[in-house]
Design an enzyme around this catalytic site. Structure first.
Site, PDB file in Angstrom:
ATOM      1  NE  ARG A  12      -6.813  -7.736   4.472  1.00 58.71           N
ATOM      2  CZ  ARG A  12      -7.361  -6.481   5.331  1.00 58.71           C
ATOM      3  NH1 ARG A  12      -6.300  -5.967   5.880  1.00 58.71           N
ATOM      4  NH2 ARG A  12      -8.422  -6.473   5.350  1.00 58.71           N
ATOM      5  CD  GLU A  57      -2.990 -10.239   9.759  1.00 54.69           C
ATOM      6  OE1 GLU A  57      -2.221  -9.716   9.390  1.00 54.69           O
ATOM      7  OE2 GLU A  57      -4.189  -9.856  10.249  1.00 54.69           O
ATOM      8  CG  HIS A 115      -4.279  -6.051  10.783  1.00 53.18           C
ATOM      9  ND1 HIS A 115      -4.722  -6.927  10.022  1.00 53.18           N
ATOM     10  CD2 HIS A 115      -4.920  -5.141  10.427  1.00 53.18           C
ATOM     11  CE1 HIS A 115      -5.272  -6.598   8.996  1.00 53.18           C
ATOM     12  NE2 HIS A 115      -5.479  -5.558   9.199  1.00 53.18           N
TER      13      HIS A 115
HETATM   14  P1  NAI Z   1      -8.863   1.121  -2.151  1.00 51.37           P
HETATM   15  O1  NAI Z   1      -9.807   0.141  -2.749  1.00 51.37           O
HETATM   16  O2  NAI Z   1      -9.152   2.740  -1.864  1.00 51.37           O
HETATM   17  O3  NAI Z   1      -7.460   1.359  -2.943  1.00 51.37           O
HETATM   18  C1  NAI Z   1      -6.936   0.096  -3.457  1.00 51.37           C
HETATM   19  C2  NAI Z   1      -5.972   0.210  -4.589  1.00 51.37           C
HETATM   20  O4  NAI Z   1      -5.351  -0.791  -5.247  1.00 51.37           O
HETATM   21  C3  NAI Z   1      -7.014   0.924  -5.936  1.00 51.37           C
HETATM   22  O5  NAI Z   1      -6.602   2.189  -6.223  1.00 51.37           O
HETATM   23  C4  NAI Z   1      -6.720  -0.099  -6.763  1.00 51.37           C
HETATM   24  O6  NAI Z   1      -7.002   0.268  -8.162  1.00 51.37           O
HETATM   25  C5  NAI Z   1      -5.492  -0.714  -6.576  1.00 51.37           C
HETATM   26  N1  NAI Z   1      -5.171  -1.995  -7.113  1.00 51.37           N
HETATM   27  C6  NAI Z   1      -5.982  -3.162  -7.070  1.00 51.37           C
HETATM   28  N2  NAI Z   1      -5.517  -4.225  -7.920  1.00 51.37           N
HETATM   29  C7  NAI Z   1      -4.081  -3.510  -7.877  1.00 51.37           C
HETATM   30  C8  NAI Z   1      -2.986  -4.333  -8.420  1.00 51.37           C
HETATM   31  N3  NAI Z   1      -3.050  -5.505  -9.081  1.00 51.37           N
HETATM   32  N4  NAI Z   1      -1.836  -4.001  -8.353  1.00 51.37           N
HETATM   33  C9  NAI Z   1      -1.568  -2.404  -7.948  1.00 51.37           C
HETATM   34  N5  NAI Z   1      -2.836  -1.602  -7.589  1.00 51.37           N
HETATM   35  C10 NAI Z   1      -4.005  -2.490  -7.449  1.00 51.37           C
HETATM   36  O7  NAI Z   1      -8.360   0.583  -0.928  1.00 51.37           O
HETATM   37  P2  NAI Z   1      -7.767   1.167   0.518  1.00 51.37           P
HETATM   38  O8  NAI Z   1      -8.952   1.673   1.440  1.00 51.37           O
HETATM   39  O9  NAI Z   1      -6.667   2.379   0.275  1.00 51.37           O
HETATM   40  O10 NAI Z   1      -7.236   0.024   1.059  1.00 51.37           O
HETATM   41  C11 NAI Z   1      -5.927  -0.668   0.741  1.00 51.37           C
HETATM   42  C12 NAI Z   1      -5.603  -1.861   1.412  1.00 51.37           C
HETATM   43  O11 NAI Z   1      -5.336  -1.649   2.883  1.00 51.37           O
HETATM   44  C13 NAI Z   1      -6.904  -2.937   1.728  1.00 51.37           C
HETATM   45  O12 NAI Z   1      -7.094  -3.498   0.556  1.00 51.37           O
HETATM   46  C14 NAI Z   1      -6.765  -3.629   2.997  1.00 51.37           C
HETATM   47  O13 NAI Z   1      -6.362  -4.761   2.689  1.00 51.37           O
HETATM   48  C15 NAI Z   1      -5.652  -2.666   3.677  1.00 51.37           C
HETATM   49  N6  NAI Z   1      -5.903  -2.153   5.047  1.00 51.37           N
HETATM   50  C16 NAI Z   1      -5.376  -2.224   6.003  1.00 51.37           C
HETATM   51  C17 NAI Z   1      -5.649  -1.927   7.288  1.00 51.37           C
HETATM   52  C18 NAI Z   1      -4.755  -1.914   8.439  1.00 51.37           C
HETATM   53  O14 NAI Z   1      -5.086  -1.844   9.616  1.00 51.37           O
HETATM   54  N7  NAI Z   1      -3.435  -2.507   8.478  1.00 51.37           N
HETATM   55  C19 NAI Z   1      -6.598  -1.080   7.521  1.00 51.37           C
HETATM   56  C20 NAI Z   1      -7.484  -0.785   6.287  1.00 51.37           C
HETATM   57  C21 NAI Z   1      -7.221  -1.279   5.093  1.00 51.37           C
END
Ligand code: NAI
Length: 329
Positions: free
Chosen positions: A234, A263, A295
């Site tokens: 993000r 964005e 994105h």
């Molecule tokens: P997820 O929920 O599986 O993983 C997120 C991880 O971040 C978790 O392991 C969590 O414990 C960790 N986390 C939470 N707070 C934290 C902190 N303060 N410091 C370090 N780690 C922390 O989510 P997923 O599916 O891996 O997605 C990650 C991010 O990718 C989403 O939040 C979304 O914003 C972004 N995303 C971007 C896309 C794009 O097209 N560019 C598409 C899909 C997701």
């Protein structure tokens, strides 16, 4: 249900039409984003389907409730753009697509790393113009480099696996450690140590109060000279002004971003005939070592199939009063 689908492009509609057959909903597709000025369009519907840059704040939520909206079906994983408190207060249920092809995003992060490093985007243009020189195209071996992965959830885990495959040393920070990744050889370190030791940083944590602007003047100060920063998560994880300073001072060697703090005013639109008013993105675009995509990390056929089918299943489950396994509470 009667569903108003916001922020839609022709490709979104195509995937809805492909998968809608099994479900009994009526869709109206709006190109505009959902925001204060457009919430009036939801009159006569009972469900809204929204995307990453729709701004569903308190005012919009109240207006949605007034118009009879009972369900917001997000066709994305992140929900930092939705006021959850206001949703609860107004009796609106929120569902999302928690996982859709984490490989798509992880692979795009690698595409940014490899493109910035080996400069294939520049070589492509050069060769097409008959310029076969190698000047300034030199890169580095990814094998043996230390990559810091911040957030080792679904996407961060896939990214770590790919990087291990490339022969990288993967260090990580997450508030929850993954045993599976530790077994793979990933080393969890305190966040500041990850900043200090990484040649490349890849951000995969959600945007929240703890993570907003985690890449800022202080953390950049800890990093190696010439560090590469990749953000497919993000935009607001990075303080844009501070990263521009880091690039200007040559502390940051490369920046690859698929997401950007402001964005919602730019991405997903063809603005090639407009005067862009956002000076920060123009400054970012002026650096030879910055690569920006709008994105698109999620944008693969597999992910679009999963996003659409899960969204349709979420809406049908709500309509039939079945268990809502993808509800955000
Ligand atoms: P997820 O929920 O599986 O993983 C997120 C991880 O971040 C978790 O392991 C969590 O414990 C960790 N986390 C939470 N707070 C934290 C902190 N303060 N410091 C370090 N780690 C922390 O989510 P997923 O599916 O891996 O997605 C990650 C991010 O990718 C989403 O939040 C979304 O914003 C972004 N995303 C971007 C896309 C794009 O097209 N560019 C598409 C899909 C997701």
């Amino acid at each position: 249900m009667k569903v108003a689908v916001f922020s839609t492009k022709s490709y979104d509609q195509k995937y809805f039409e492909k998968h809608a057959g099994m479900h009994n909903h009526k869709f109206s597709f709006f190109e505009t984003a959902l925001k204060k000025d457009t919430v009036g369009l939801t009159e006569g519907f009972n469900c809204v389907c929204a995307f990453v840059n729709d701004q569903i704040d308190k005012v919009v939520m109240q207006a949605l409730a007034k118009n009879g909206i009972k369900l917001i079906a997000l066709r994305c994983a992140g929900y930092n753009n939705v006021d959850l408190k206001a949703a609860k207060k107004n009796g609106i249920t929120i569902v999302r697509v928690p996982a859709y092809s984490p490989e798509a995003v992880a692979e795009h992060a690698l595409a940014l790393i490899l493109t910035l490093n080996r400069k294939t985007h520049k070589a492509y243009n050069r060769v097409r113009e008959g310029n076969f020189s190698l000047n300034n195209l030199i890169g580095f071996n990814l094998s043996g480099k230390t990559v810091g992965v911040i957030g080792t959830g679904k996407i961060g885990a896939k990214c770590s696996r790919i990087l291990v495959g490339f022969g990288c040393r993967v260090i990580a920070f997450d508030i929850i450690k993954s045993k599976e990744l530790i077994d793979l050889g990933v080393e969890y370190l305190p966040l500041d140590e990850v900043f200090k030791e990484a040649d490349i940083l890849s951000l995969h944590c959600p945007l929240n109060q703890d993570t907003k602007h985690m890449i800022n003047g202080r953390s950049i100060g800890l990093m190696k000279n010439g560090v590469m920063i990749i953000n497919t998560s993000r935009g607001a994880l990075i303080d844009t002004v501070d990263v521009i300073k880091g690039l200007t001072e040559k502390k940051v060697g490369f920046l690859g971003i698929d997401v950007y703090e402001q964005e919602e005013n730019l991405f997903f639109e063809d603005l090639s005939e407009h005067i862009i008013q956002d000076d920060l993105i123009l400054r970012l675009n002026s650096f030879p070592n910055v690569l920006i995509t709008s994105h698109q990390a999620y944008f693969t056929t597999e992910a679009m199939d999963e996003i659409t089918t899960t969204t349709l299943e979420n809406i049908t489950a709500f309509e039939k009063n079945n268990e809502l396994k993808n509800e955000i509470k």
